[in-house]
Design a protein around this motif. Structure first.
Motif, PDB file in Angstrom:
ATOM      1  N   GLN A 145       0.848  -1.192   0.000  1.00 25.16           N
ATOM      2  CA  GLN A 145       0.000   0.000   0.000  1.00 25.16           C
ATOM      3  C   GLN A 145       0.876   1.232   0.000  1.00 25.16           C
ATOM      4  O   GLN A 145       1.747   1.353   0.887  1.00 25.16           O
ATOM      5  N   LYS A 163     -12.505 -15.201   2.150  1.00 25.01           N
ATOM      6  CA  LYS A 163     -12.150 -13.789   2.212  1.00 25.01           C
ATOM      7  C   LYS A 163     -10.993 -13.518   1.263  1.00 25.01           C
ATOM      8  O   LYS A 163      -9.940 -14.139   1.361  1.00 25.01           O
ATOM      9  N   PRO A 173      -8.576 -10.475  -0.164  1.00 24.26           N
ATOM     10  CA  PRO A 173      -8.206  -9.073   0.112  1.00 24.26           C
ATOM     11  C   PRO A 173      -8.369  -8.210  -1.142  1.00 24.26           C
ATOM     12  O   PRO A 173      -7.997  -8.603  -2.239  1.00 24.26           O
ATOM     13  N   TYR A 174      -8.968  -7.071  -0.955  1.00 28.36           N
ATOM     14  CA  TYR A 174      -9.172  -6.142  -2.065  1.00 28.36           C
ATOM     15  C   TYR A 174      -9.086  -4.716  -1.508  1.00 28.36           C
ATOM     16  O   TYR A 174      -9.360  -4.491  -0.328  1.00 28.36           O
ATOM     17  N   PRO A 175      -8.654  -3.760  -2.318  1.00 26.55           N
ATOM     18  CA  PRO A 175      -8.554  -2.369  -1.846  1.00 26.55           C
ATOM     19  C   PRO A 175      -9.931  -1.772  -1.596  1.00 26.55           C
ATOM     20  O   PRO A 175     -10.883  -2.040  -2.330  1.00 26.55           O
ATOM     21  N   ALA A 176     -10.022  -1.004  -0.550  1.00 29.72           N
ATOM     22  CA  ALA A 176     -11.296  -0.363  -0.200  1.00 29.72           C
ATOM     23  C   ALA A 176     -11.048   1.123   0.022  1.00 29.72           C
ATOM     24  O   ALA A 176     -10.038   1.493   0.637  1.00 29.72           O
ATOM     25  N   PRO A 177     -11.872   2.068  -0.393  1.00 28.08           N
ATOM     26  CA  PRO A 177     -13.058   1.773  -1.216  1.00 28.08           C
ATOM     27  C   PRO A 177     -12.695   1.583  -2.675  1.00 28.08           C
ATOM     28  O   PRO A 177     -11.661   2.022  -3.114  1.00 28.08           O
ATOM     29  N   TYR A 178     -13.558   0.959  -3.418  1.00 27.53           N
ATOM     30  CA  TYR A 178     -13.330   0.721  -4.841  1.00 27.53           C
ATOM     31  C   TYR A 178     -14.617   1.050  -5.608  1.00 27.53           C
ATOM     32  O   TYR A 178     -15.710   1.000  -5.045  1.00 27.53           O
ATOM     33  N   THR A 179     -14.415   1.413  -6.851  1.00 32.08           N
ATOM     34  CA  THR A 179     -15.561   1.818  -7.678  1.00 32.08           C
ATOM     35  C   THR A 179     -16.177   0.605  -8.348  1.00 32.08           C
ATOM     36  O   THR A 179     -15.467  -0.299  -8.790  1.00 32.08           O
ATOM     37  N   VAL A 180     -17.469   0.601  -8.364  1.00 33.03           N
ATOM     38  CA  VAL A 180     -18.225  -0.481  -9.010  1.00 33.03           C
ATOM     39  C   VAL A 180     -19.056   0.154 -10.119  1.00 33.03           C
ATOM     40  O   VAL A 180     -19.864   1.055  -9.856  1.00 33.03           O
TER      41      VAL A 180
END
Length: 346
Positions: free
Chosen positions: A163, A250, A252-259
């Protein structure tokens, strides 16, 4: 003298008194007739003469007769006046009316798209019919029971993500390749190449000729089959099939992310259509009208110009008589010639 006058006045007064009493009795009867006559006169608006306004002269004497008396008729004139009365007036007011015009809406279809086709499938249906079973007979009943199988449980796997993390984006850019000018272009032109193949002469040719081959086949023979014959049939029973179950994993993914979500929306397409605008009053329309105009064009005009003509005069002298001789030119031509002179006798 007074006695004579008195004798004349007294009968006249008595006659007037009797006439007045008689008129009062008939006044009520004549009122209805007079009202009807007045209504007719007001409608027709006729002009009366002197006989209606001053009475009837026929059968009357101005000397004071006893039998007939004068009755004055009163004329009534009705005046009609027009009184303005309010009334409703309907006025046409134009207004816009929205009209729904259907138009084609193109729906994007993914290419290629899935086409479902119904294919008939044959399946077997179990038909039950009575079968002779010897009694008593044993019946086996299958009782389901739980069997535990060892299943590995899901476990969490941690993946290290730096990160902030780098994101590589491909940006197209122009690459200039040097091309020599002029450059050579190689074009492949097909052409026939003859290759000699050595062939022995004479050469053998194998030809396939079909012929009959007899194969020994056993003849069919009769086989006796008892009909009907007993067929063991197993009764259907329940079979447990392991069903899939949800397992939470689970990631891991970056937050927040655009959908990005595709939301359908309507697109208004303007369609021109004719709109009639009402015009209350006529308006002048000016139209350009072509009018022929005469244009003066100069052109050569031949004007006759008088050219003087020389005339030779011949004079004859005679001792006895002197006279002037006429010339060859005509008198009209000489009169119009300004250079010509009148002949005067010598």
């Amino acid at each position: 003298m007074f006695i004579g006058i008195f004798q004349i006045i007294v009968p006249c007064c008595l006659a007037l008194f009797v006439a007045l009493v008689a008129c009062e009795g008939t006044a009520t009867d004549t009122k209805a007739e007079e009202t009807q006559q007045e209504a007719k006169e007001s409608q027709n608006l006729e002009k009366r003469g002197l006989h209606s306004s001053f009475g009837d002269f026929h059968g009357h004497d101005f000397g004071g007769s006893d039998d007939h008396h004068h009755h004055e008729h009163i004329k009534t004139i009705t005046i009609e006046k027009k009184v303005p009365v309010p009334y409703t007036v309907e006025k046409h007011v134009p207004y816009t009316v929205e009209k729904k015009v259907p138009y084609e809406v193109k729906v994007p279809i993914p290419q290629p798209y899935i086409v479902e086709k119904k294919v008939p499938v044959h399946y077997k249906e179990v038909v039950k019919y009575p079968v002779h079973v010897p009694a008593p007979y044993t019946v086996e009943k299958k009782v389901p029971y739980e069997v535990k199988y060892p299943v590995d449980k899901p476990y969490e796997v941690k993946v290290h993500v730096p990160q902030p993390y780098t994101v590589e984006k491909k940006v197209p850019y122009e690459v200039k390749v040097p091309v020599p000018v002029p450059y050579t272009v190689e074009k492949k032109v097909p052409y026939e190449v003859k290759v000699e193949v050595p062939v022995p002469k004479p050469y053998t040719v194998i030809k396939k000729v079909p012929y009959e081959v007899k194969v020994p086949v056993d003849k069919p023979y009769k086989v006796e089959v008892p009909k009907p014959y007993p067929v063991p049939v197993d009764k259907p029973y329940k079979v447990e099939v392991p069903k899939p179950y949800k397992v939470e994993v689970k990631v891991p993914y970056p937050a927040p992310y655009t959908v990005e979500k595709k939301v359908p929306y309507t697109v208004e397409k303007p369609i021109p259509y004719e709109v009639k605008v009402p015009i209350d009053k006529p308006y002048p329309v000016y139209k350009e009208v072509k009018v022929p105009v005469e244009k003066e064009v100069p052109y050569p005009v031949k004007v006759p110009v008088h050219v003087p003509v020389h005339v030779h005069k011949e004079e004859h002298h005679d001792h006895s008589k002197r006279s002037t001789t006429t010339t060859n030119a005509s008198p009209d031509r000489l009169a119009g010639d300004p250079m010509s002179k009148p002949t005067v006798p010598c």
